[in-house]
Design a protein around this motif. Structure first.
Motif, short mmCIF file in Angstrom:
data_model
loop_
_atom_site.label_atom_id
_atom_site.label_comp_id
_atom_site.label_asym_id
_atom_site.label_seq_id
_atom_site.Cartn_x
_atom_site.Cartn_y
_atom_site.Cartn_z
N CYS A 11 0.85 -1.19 0.05
CA CYS A 11 -0.04 0.08 0.14
C CYS A 11 0.97 1.32 -0.10
N ILE A 18 -5.98 5.73 7.09
CA ILE A 18 -7.17 5.48 6.45
C ILE A 18 -7.99 4.90 7.68
N ILE A 39 -10.17 -1.29 1.30
CA ILE A 39 -10.46 0.09 1.29
C ILE A 39 -9.27 1.15 0.89
N THR A 40 -8.17 0.83 1.49
CA THR A 40 -6.90 1.54 1.33
C THR A 40 -6.52 1.40 -0.31
N THR A 43 -8.73 3.19 -2.51
CA THR A 43 -8.55 4.74 -2.47
C THR A 43 -7.42 4.99 -3.38
N GLU A 44 -6.49 4.09 -3.32
CA GLU A 44 -5.25 4.33 -4.19
C GLU A 44 -5.58 4.47 -5.49
N PHE A 46 -8.37 4.91 -6.82
CA PHE A 46 -9.48 5.91 -7.29
C PHE A 46 -8.30 7.07 -7.46
N VAL A 47 -7.36 7.47 -6.57
CA VAL A 47 -6.80 8.76 -6.77
C VAL A 47 -5.87 8.48 -8.11
#
Length: 112
Positions: A11, A18, A39-40, A43-44, A46-47
Motif C-alpha cells: 500500500c 485510513i 478500502i486503502t 482509494t489508491e 481511485f486517486v
C-alpha cells in the motif's frame, strides 16, 4: 500469514491514517484488517485513475492545476460527488456580487 504482511507493504497510503478516517464515522466501531486493506487499495486506485484522467484532459504536459481538477469534477457526472470538496475557484468580488444579486431578487415582491 506472510502473504498478508507483504500485502500491507504493498500500500502507498498509510493504513493507520485510513483506519483513523474510517473510525471517525460514528457508525464504525471496529475495522477489520481485510476491509482496511481493501478500502486503502481502492482509494489508491481511485486517486491514480483521477490523476491519469486529469492529466489526459489537461494536455498541459508535466503538471496538473487545481483548475484542471475542479473543471473535471464539474463536468464529469461520475465525479460530481466531489463538488463540495473541490469547488471551482471564484473571486471574492464575484461571490459577493452573486450574493447581492440573490438577496435583491429575494426582496422583489410580485404584485398581481
Amino acid at each position: 500469514m506472510a502473504e498478508q504482511k507483504s500485502e500491507k507493504h504493498n500500500c502507498l497510503l498509510p493504513l493507520s491514517r485510513i483506519k483513523t478516517i474510517m473510525k471517525s464515522s460514528p457508525d464504525v466501531t471496529h475495522v477489520a484488517q481485510e476491509s482496511l486493506f481493501v478500502i486503502t487499495k481502492a482509494t489508491e486506485l481511485f486517486v491514480q485513475d483521477l490523476a491519469k484522467t486529469i492529466h489526459k484532459k489537461s494536455g498541459s504536459g508535466k503538471s496538473v492545476s487545481y483548475k484542471d481538477l475542479s473543471t473535471l469534477v464539474d463536468e464529469e457526472e461520475n465525479m460530481q460527488f466531489l463538488q463540495d470538496i473541490i469547488p471551482k475557484k471564484i473571486l471574492a468580488k464575484d461571490y459577493l456580487d452573486k450574493q447581492n444579486n440573490t438577496e435583491s431578487d429575494d426582496d422583489i415582491v410580485m404584485l398581481d
